[in-house]
Write a protein that holds these residues in place. Structure first.
Motif, PDB file in Angstrom:
ATOM      1  N   TYR A   1       0.836  -1.191   0.000  1.00 32.22           N
ATOM      2  CA  TYR A   1       0.000   0.000   0.000  1.00 32.22           C
ATOM      3  C   TYR A   1       0.879   1.253   0.000  1.00 32.22           C
ATOM      4  CZ  TYR A   1      -4.119  -2.875   0.758  1.00 32.22           C
ATOM      5  OH  TYR A   1      -5.123  -3.795   0.609  1.00 32.22           O
TER       6      TYR A   1
ATOM      7  N   ASP B   1       1.185   3.633   1.972  1.00 33.17           N
ATOM      8  CA  ASP B   1       1.837   4.014   3.236  1.00 33.17           C
ATOM      9  C   ASP B   1       3.005   3.090   3.582  1.00 33.17           C
ATOM     10  OD1 ASP B   1       0.655   1.645   3.974  1.00 33.17           O
ATOM     11  OD2 ASP B   1      -0.517   2.464   5.628  1.00 33.17           O
TER      12      ASP B   1
ATOM     13  N   THR C   1       2.886  -0.275   3.813  1.00 33.52           N
ATOM     14  CA  THR C   1       2.497  -1.586   4.362  1.00 33.52           C
ATOM     15  C   THR C   1       2.567  -2.644   3.263  1.00 33.52           C
ATOM     16  OG1 THR C   1       0.911  -0.487   5.797  1.00 33.52           O
ATOM     17  CG2 THR C   1       0.616  -2.857   5.511  1.00 33.52           C
TER      18      THR C   1
ATOM     19  N   ALA D   1       1.048  -5.885   2.538  1.00 31.66           N
ATOM     20  CA  ALA D   1      -0.040  -6.743   3.035  1.00 31.66           C
ATOM     21  C   ALA D   1       0.134  -8.175   2.553  1.00 31.66           C
ATOM     22  CB  ALA D   1      -1.385  -6.190   2.587  1.00 31.66           C
TER      23      ALA D   1
ATOM     24  N   PRO E   1      -4.232 -14.926  11.526  1.00 28.55           N
ATOM     25  CA  PRO E   1      -4.699 -13.909  12.469  1.00 28.55           C
ATOM     26  C   PRO E   1      -5.024 -12.599  11.759  1.00 28.55           C
ATOM     27  CG  PRO E   1      -2.327 -14.176  12.630  1.00 28.55           C
ATOM     28  CD  PRO E   1      -2.798 -15.209  11.665  1.00 28.55           C
ATOM     29  N   SER E   2      -5.658 -11.712  12.466  1.00 32.83           N
ATOM     30  CA  SER E   2      -6.029 -10.415  11.908  1.00 32.83           C
ATOM     31  C   SER E   2      -4.790  -9.698  11.370  1.00 32.83           C
ATOM     32  CB  SER E   2      -6.679  -9.589  13.020  1.00 32.83           C
ATOM     33  OG  SER E   2      -7.118  -8.385  12.501  1.00 32.83           O
ATOM     34  N   GLY E   3      -4.913  -9.158  10.161  1.00 29.59           N
ATOM     35  CA  GLY E   3      -3.832  -8.370   9.580  1.00 29.59           C
ATOM     36  C   GLY E   3      -2.797  -9.174   8.812  1.00 29.59           C
ATOM     37  N   CYS E   4      -2.992 -10.493   8.654  1.00 26.95           N
ATOM     38  CA  CYS E   4      -1.965 -11.311   7.982  1.00 26.95           C
ATOM     39  C   CYS E   4      -2.066 -11.219   6.456  1.00 26.95           C
ATOM     40  CB  CYS E   4      -2.046 -12.772   8.430  1.00 26.95           C
ATOM     41  SG  CYS E   4      -3.500 -13.605   7.813  1.00 26.95           S
ATOM     42  N   GLY E   5      -3.092 -10.576   5.937  1.00 30.45           N
ATOM     43  CA  GLY E   5      -3.162 -10.345   4.497  1.00 30.45           C
ATOM     44  C   GLY E   5      -4.163 -11.204   3.751  1.00 30.45           C
ATOM     45  N   LYS E   6      -4.962 -11.974   4.458  1.00 30.16           N
ATOM     46  CA  LYS E   6      -5.856 -12.915   3.765  1.00 30.16           C
ATOM     47  C   LYS E   6      -6.962 -12.199   2.977  1.00 30.16           C
ATOM     48  CE  LYS E   6      -7.956 -13.999   8.232  1.00 30.16           C
ATOM     49  NZ  LYS E   6      -7.341 -12.840   8.933  1.00 30.16           N
ATOM     50  N   THR E   7      -7.521 -11.121   3.544  1.00 24.72           N
ATOM     51  CA  THR E   7      -8.576 -10.404   2.808  1.00 24.72           C
ATOM     52  C   THR E   7      -7.988  -9.711   1.579  1.00 24.72           C
ATOM     53  OG1 THR E   7      -9.804 -10.075   4.838  1.00 24.72           O
ATOM     54  CG2 THR E   7     -10.383  -8.642   3.014  1.00 24.72           C
ATOM     55  N   THR E   8      -6.802  -9.155   1.730  1.00 22.64           N
ATOM     56  CA  THR E   8      -6.161  -8.499   0.588  1.00 22.64           C
ATOM     57  C   THR E   8      -5.932  -9.519  -0.530  1.00 22.64           C
ATOM     58  OG1 THR E   8      -5.060  -6.967   2.098  1.00 22.64           O
ATOM     59  CG2 THR E   8      -4.147  -7.138  -0.114  1.00 22.64           C
TER      60      THR E   8
ATOM     61  N   GLU F   1     -14.932 -14.206   5.343  1.00 20.78           N
ATOM     62  CA  GLU F   1     -15.485 -14.467   6.693  1.00 20.78           C
ATOM     63  C   GLU F   1     -16.997 -14.702   6.614  1.00 20.78           C
ATOM     64  OE1 GLU F   1     -13.845 -14.665   9.567  1.00 20.78           O
ATOM     65  OE2 GLU F   1     -11.984 -13.531   9.367  1.00 20.78           O
TER      66      GLU F   1
HETATM   67  P1  ATP Z   1      -8.647  -9.335   9.224  1.00 18.42           P
HETATM   68  O1  ATP Z   1      -8.834 -10.755   9.647  1.00 18.42           O
HETATM   69  O2  ATP Z   1      -8.516  -8.393  10.402  1.00 18.42           O
HETATM   70  O3  ATP Z   1      -9.641  -8.864   8.208  1.00 18.42           O
HETATM   71  P2  ATP Z   1      -6.618  -9.778   7.166  1.00 18.42           P
HETATM   72  O4  ATP Z   1      -5.701 -10.921   7.406  1.00 18.42           O
HETATM   73  O5  ATP Z   1      -7.735 -10.012   6.223  1.00 18.42           O
HETATM   74  O6  ATP Z   1      -7.184  -9.232   8.548  1.00 18.42           O
HETATM   75  P3  ATP Z   1      -5.876  -7.576   5.474  1.00 18.42           P
HETATM   76  O7  ATP Z   1      -7.180  -6.842   5.561  1.00 18.42           O
HETATM   77  O8  ATP Z   1      -5.571  -8.275   4.221  1.00 18.42           O
HETATM   78  O9  ATP Z   1      -5.714  -8.586   6.703  1.00 18.42           O
HETATM   79  O10 ATP Z   1      -4.711  -6.517   5.785  1.00 18.42           O
HETATM   80  C1  ATP Z   1      -3.342  -6.888   5.737  1.00 18.42           C
HETATM   81  C2  ATP Z   1      -2.495  -5.680   6.132  1.00 18.42           C
HETATM   82  O11 ATP Z   1      -2.654  -4.632   5.172  1.00 18.42           O
HETATM   83  C3  ATP Z   1      -2.873  -5.079   7.470  1.00 18.42           C
HETATM   84  O12 ATP Z   1      -1.689  -4.674   8.116  1.00 18.42           O
HETATM   85  C4  ATP Z   1      -3.725  -3.887   7.102  1.00 18.42           C
HETATM   86  O13 ATP Z   1      -3.645  -2.876   8.094  1.00 18.42           O
HETATM   87  C5  ATP Z   1      -3.084  -3.445   5.799  1.00 18.42           C
HETATM   88  N1  ATP Z   1      -4.020  -2.761   4.897  1.00 18.42           N
HETATM   89  C6  ATP Z   1      -5.196  -3.250   4.423  1.00 18.42           C
HETATM   90  N2  ATP Z   1      -5.787  -2.370   3.607  1.00 18.42           N
HETATM   91  C7  ATP Z   1      -4.976  -1.275   3.579  1.00 18.42           C
HETATM   92  C8  ATP Z   1      -5.011   0.004   2.918  1.00 18.42           C
HETATM   93  N3  ATP Z   1      -6.006   0.302   2.100  1.00 18.42           N
HETATM   94  N4  ATP Z   1      -3.977   0.843   3.118  1.00 18.42           N
HETATM   95  C9  ATP Z   1      -2.939   0.523   3.927  1.00 18.42           C
HETATM   96  N5  ATP Z   1      -2.824  -0.665   4.570  1.00 18.42           N
HETATM   97  C10 ATP Z   1      -3.829  -1.529   4.406  1.00 18.42           C
END
Ligand code: ATP
Length: 384
Positions: free
Chosen positions: A30, A32, A34, A36, A55-62, A177
């Motif tokens: 991203y 900033d 990050t 992901a 876990p939350s934030g590991c990048g699975k949704t991205t 989810e």
């Molecule tokens: P969760 O279970 O909480 O949904 P996740 O595993 O699906 O988490 P992601 O949503 O893929 O995680 O995010 C992965 C990383 O990318 C996180 O550190 C998140 O803060 C960061 N991130 C996600 N979207 C953006 C964005 N638009 N800009 C900057 N960083 C982002």
């Protein structure tokens, strides 16, 4: 209770392909800074059920959003049925997504919510209402077709969201989810229905979850993620029984992770020394680490035994001494939590089958030994 969803008559997928997904060097950074998703390689077989777990934030949704076409990768390729789909619309990719909050239109009825999705496919009004009714019937919502989303329960809203995704006839259905908004009872029911529906449709499901048991219950392939990378991708059985790293073992649960220093190697085994005079033997191949190296290994909680403390001065191999901290009755087994004498791994949990436990019980506060057979231990790799 509702009857299971049946979707066998929904016809063929949009692409006619099998829904095989290949990710090669896929990254998302991203603005900033990050990262992901960090250079991921992954193959998901067509017609299989894959769970992205972590876990939350590991990048699975991205990762899911990049496959869906809702997020542009910074690097790498996404192939669906052999075609690079980057820059293509979800429709062109043959993907459809079911969102965490279901994303239903609040002012539209169930029928219109579902029919609206078919409009995106360019289906004429009369035909899309017919198709919507058919799909609504398949998800057992015919009696509620004229209701608004607010007049439905969480489970019913989820079925509408599913109907809306399925009417797109995707080759790959992406689920973010999908069960998180449901209560425990409905979650268990719906996860079975999702699995049944995937089998009947024969399309690929990619399902994001942070719930370990949900992933191992439904998936053919579980992908455990850690900080934007894949820690392990394997069948649920292999992930559960043979986690590759301490991270996967800890995240999946059901395992005790222990550590020791290699003291000897022999044919097919390696001997380690632990704290407080403990020694461990574990199976090892030709690439066993050299004496002096520190090794982590895992033993399943249900493969350990707990007995009253032995007075012997020298502990038998694969035995830890400790004290019972807590007992939790779980119906089929007793969860015995110990504080071991090993300061490097003080917490240890053993699942003792209930008849075995009550034949020879231990009490909270009692000094005990916990032991396991050498073949129940397996070495863990460090994550690169
Ligand atoms: P969760 O279970 O909480 O949904 P996740 O595993 O699906 O988490 P992601 O949503 O893929 O995680 O995010 C992965 C990383 O990318 C996180 O550190 C998140 O803060 C960061 N991130 C996600 N979207 C953006 C964005 N638009 N800009 C900057 N960083 C982002």
């Amino acid at each position: 209770m509702d009857t299971p969803i049946s979707v066998s008559s929904l016809g063929t997928t949009a692409t006619g392909g099998s829904g095989k997904v290949l990710l090669a060097g896929l990254s998302k950074r991203y603005a900033d800074g990050t990262t992901a998703v960090d250079s991921i390689d992954l193959q998901i077989e067509g017609g299989s059920y894959c769970c992205l777990l972590g876990p939350s934030g590991c990048g699975k949704t991205t990762m899911l959003r990049m496959i869906a076409g809702h997020e542009t990768p910074s690097d790498g390729a996404i192939l669906i049925d052999g075609k690079n789909v980057i820059g293509k619309s979800p429709r062109e990719r043959g993907t459809a997504m079911m969102f965490q909050n279901y994303a239903l239109f609040p002012h539209l009825s169930v029928r219109d919510n579902v029919a609206f999705a078919a409009r995106v496919r360019g289906v004429a009004k009369k035909e899309r209402l017919y198709e919507a009714d058919r799909v609504i019937e398949q998800v057992q919502l015919t009696a509620l077709a004229d209701r608004l989303p607010a007049q439905l329960s969480g489970g019913q809203q989820q079925r509408v969201a599913l109907a809306r995704a399925i009417i797109m006839r995707p080759a790959v259905l992406l689920l973010d989810e999908p069960l998180s908004a449901l209560d425990e009872f409905l979650r268990l029911q719906m996860r079975g229905e999702l699995r049944g529906m995937q089998r009947e449709l024969g399309i690929t499901f990619v399902h994001v979850t942070h719930t370990q048991l949900e992933a191992i219950a439904v998936a053919d392939q579980v992908v455990v993620m850690d900080k934007g990378r894949i820690a392990q991708s394997a069948s649920p059985r292999d992930i559960y029984a043979e986690p590759r790293t301490a991270y996967v073992a800890a995240f999946i649960g059901g395992q005790n992770v222990l550590h020791g220093q290699v003291t000897a190697r022999s044919e097919g085994a390696v001997t380690l020394s632990g704290a407080q005079g403990a020694s461990y033997v574990l199976p090892a191949g030709g690439d066993a680490p050299a004496p002096g190296a520190t090794v982590s290994f895992a033993v399943r909680r249900d493969r350990m035994r707990v007995t009253g403390e032995h007075e012997a001065a020298v502990l038998a191999p694969n035995t830890l001494r400790g004290r019972v901290r807590e007992l939790e009755y779980q119906g089929t087994y007793m969860k015995v939590s110990l504080v071991t004498d090993d300061p490097a791994a003080p917490g240890c949990v053993v699942y003792v089958e209930e008849t075995t436990f009550f034949r020879d019980p231990v009490a909270v506060g009692q000094r005990v030994c916990c032991s396991w057979a050498a073949h129940e231990a397996h070495g863990l790799a460090e994550m690169a």
